[in-house]
Scaffold this active site. Structure first.
Site, PDB file in Angstrom:
ATOM      1  N   ARG A  75      46.676  43.226  26.153  1.00 52.34           N
ATOM      2  CA  ARG A  75      45.242  43.382  26.285  1.00 52.34           C
ATOM      3  C   ARG A  75      44.923  44.502  27.261  1.00 52.34           C
ATOM      4  O   ARG A  75      44.011  45.298  27.054  1.00 52.34           O
ATOM      5  CB  ARG A  75      44.604  42.060  26.696  1.00 52.34           C
ATOM      6  CG  ARG A  75      44.695  40.997  25.609  1.00 52.34           C
ATOM      7  CD  ARG A  75      44.165  39.654  26.074  1.00 52.34           C
ATOM      8  NE  ARG A  75      42.750  39.748  26.416  1.00 52.34           N
ATOM      9  CZ  ARG A  75      42.100  38.761  27.058  1.00 52.34           C
ATOM     10  NH1 ARG A  75      42.740  37.661  27.427  1.00 52.34           N
ATOM     11  NH2 ARG A  75      40.827  38.880  27.333  1.00 52.34           N
ATOM     12  N   GLN A 105      31.011  38.253  30.846  1.00 52.93           N
ATOM     13  CA  GLN A 105      32.126  37.315  30.640  1.00 52.93           C
ATOM     14  C   GLN A 105      33.402  38.114  30.357  1.00 52.93           C
ATOM     15  O   GLN A 105      34.484  37.540  30.267  1.00 52.93           O
ATOM     16  CB  GLN A 105      31.834  36.396  29.454  1.00 52.93           C
ATOM     17  CG  GLN A 105      30.593  35.535  29.623  1.00 52.93           C
ATOM     18  CD  GLN A 105      30.247  34.822  28.327  1.00 52.93           C
ATOM     19  OE1 GLN A 105      30.744  33.720  28.032  1.00 52.93           O
ATOM     20  NE2 GLN A 105      29.393  35.452  27.524  1.00 52.93           N
ATOM     21  N   ASP A 108      37.456  43.100  30.761  1.00 53.63           N
ATOM     22  CA  ASP A 108      37.821  44.516  30.714  1.00 53.63           C
ATOM     23  C   ASP A 108      36.976  45.298  31.715  1.00 53.63           C
ATOM     24  O   ASP A 108      36.065  44.746  32.330  1.00 53.63           O
ATOM     25  CB  ASP A 108      37.666  45.076  29.277  1.00 53.63           C
ATOM     26  CG  ASP A 108      36.215  45.063  28.772  1.00 53.63           C
ATOM     27  OD1 ASP A 108      35.967  44.572  27.654  1.00 53.63           O
ATOM     28  OD2 ASP A 108      35.327  45.543  29.507  1.00 53.63           O
ATOM     29  N   HIS A 123      34.230  35.640  34.452  1.00 59.71           N
ATOM     30  CA  HIS A 123      35.546  35.157  34.000  1.00 59.71           C
ATOM     31  C   HIS A 123      36.676  36.001  34.574  1.00 59.71           C
ATOM     32  O   HIS A 123      37.789  36.000  34.059  1.00 59.71           O
ATOM     33  CB  HIS A 123      35.611  35.144  32.458  1.00 59.71           C
ATOM     34  CG  HIS A 123      34.719  34.085  31.877  1.00 59.71           C
ATOM     35  ND1 HIS A 123      34.327  34.083  30.555  1.00 59.71           N
ATOM     36  CD2 HIS A 123      34.103  33.013  32.443  1.00 59.71           C
ATOM     37  CE1 HIS A 123      33.537  33.051  30.335  1.00 59.71           C
ATOM     38  NE2 HIS A 123      33.360  32.391  31.458  1.00 59.71           N
ATOM     39  N   CYS A 131      49.181  36.872  43.055  1.00 59.02           N
ATOM     40  CA  CYS A 131      50.361  36.021  42.937  1.00 59.02           C
ATOM     41  C   CYS A 131      49.933  34.618  42.508  1.00 59.02           C
ATOM     42  O   CYS A 131      49.019  34.022  43.071  1.00 59.02           O
ATOM     43  CB  CYS A 131      51.086  35.945  44.291  1.00 59.02           C
ATOM     44  SG  CYS A 131      52.489  34.815  44.236  1.00 59.02           S
ATOM     45  N   ASN A 223      22.860  40.431  18.720  1.00 59.97           N
ATOM     46  CA  ASN A 223      24.121  39.997  18.118  1.00 59.97           C
ATOM     47  C   ASN A 223      23.956  40.133  16.610  1.00 59.97           C
ATOM     48  O   ASN A 223      22.945  39.691  16.072  1.00 59.97           O
ATOM     49  CB  ASN A 223      24.374  38.527  18.489  1.00 59.97           C
ATOM     50  CG  ASN A 223      25.810  38.104  18.228  1.00 59.97           C
ATOM     51  OD1 ASN A 223      26.374  38.378  17.174  1.00 59.97           O
ATOM     52  ND2 ASN A 223      26.406  37.417  19.214  1.00 59.97           N
TER      53      ASN A 223
END
Ligand code: APR
Length: 250
Positions: A75, A105, A108, A123, A131, A223
């Site tokens: 990704r 959300q 990237d 997110h 770590c 959308n």
């Protein structure tokens, strides 16, 4: 598609004239036209070989960190190869013209690379590495990546030797406190919320439009498909991010 629907143009104008705040909530559809697969869309990418709902979990990481890290390295590779699209650039431009909070959300960095300041990555972020064991941030170089690798051994923490994980929120994990607080503040004080490219299925982020409405905001969904949020939107604009958003800044 060459004009902003009149009702949406009207609410945007009234918001600007009234000095109102705009909150933009984006989801994976925002990056679709940059070539980044969405989670639940229908596409035949390598993505379909993975089940994000199964891989984006602490259990999956404990069970097979190399498979999960390989998925995230893929990704990261996709994002690095991708460019922000006209929708990302239009949002960066819109923020120059009015009081705007950008809540995403998406993990990237395409909003940032288009010039936006992202107020909240609710997110987390793909490239914010830390770590898994001691939580220390990892600012070392990324390992080199072989395209389409299925499994990649995670890097090791320089401090404790634990595995380095991506800084994304996995299912069942708490959202970053500051990002969530910023998102809630923006939703409660905005006069207009633009909801772009999200299926509205994953809470608590999917609850932000209803929160905005409860505080008097007008909610507009952008959308190409109906979603779980469509019924609670005041206006729906059946268009893609790269089609619609540039028209808002024309
Ligand atoms: N422009 C705008 N919207 C689009 C486009 C586009 N070009 N292409 C697809 N969409 C819409 C789809 O119709 C769908 O409603 O984007 C939405 C993508 O939905 P999801 O794949 O469910 O992505 P998202 O809503 O962001 O998922 C929320 O789920 O897996 C978790 O953490 C992950 O942040 C993600 C969360």
């Amino acid at each position: 598609m060459d004009a902003v629907p009149a009702a949406i143009d009207d609410v945007l104008r009234r918001t600007i004239d009234g000095g109102g705040h705009v909150c933009v909530l984006t989801g994976a559809g925002m990056s679709a036209e940059s070539g980044i697969p969405t989670f639940r869309g229908t596409h035949d990418s390598l993505w379909s070989r993975f089940d994000p709902m199964r891989l984006a979990t602490v259990e999956a990481w404990r069970e097979d960190p190399a498979l999960v890290w390989g998925w995230y390295r893929w990704r990261m590779h996709l994002v690095r190869e991708a460019e922000p699209n006209a929708g990302h650039r239009a949002l960066a431009e819109l923020a120059q013209r009015l009081s705007l909070s950008l809540v995403t959300q998406n993990v990237d960095d395409l909003h940032e690379r288009a010039g936006s300041i992202v107020d909240a990555h609710v997110h987390g972020s793909l490239f914010a590495l830390r770590c898994f064991a001691c939580e220390r941030l990892h600012d070392g170089a990324l390992d080199d990546y072989v395209d389409d690798a299925q499994r990649v051994e995670p890097m090791r923490c320089m401090a404790c030797g634990g595995h380095i994980r991506p800084g994304v929120v996995w299912f069942g994990e708490a959202l970053p406190h500051d990002a969530w607080a910023t998102a809630v503040d923006a939703a409660t004080r905005c006069a207009l919320m633009l909801v772009v490219g999200t299926s509205g299925l994953v809470y608590p982020a999917a609850g932000l439009p209803a929160l905005a409405r409860r505080h008097g905001a007008t909610v507009v969904e952008i959308n190409p498909e109906p979603t779980a949020l469509s019924a609670e939107a005041d206006h729906v604009w059946r268009a893609t991010a790269a089609q619609a958003l540039p028209l808002l800044v024309r």
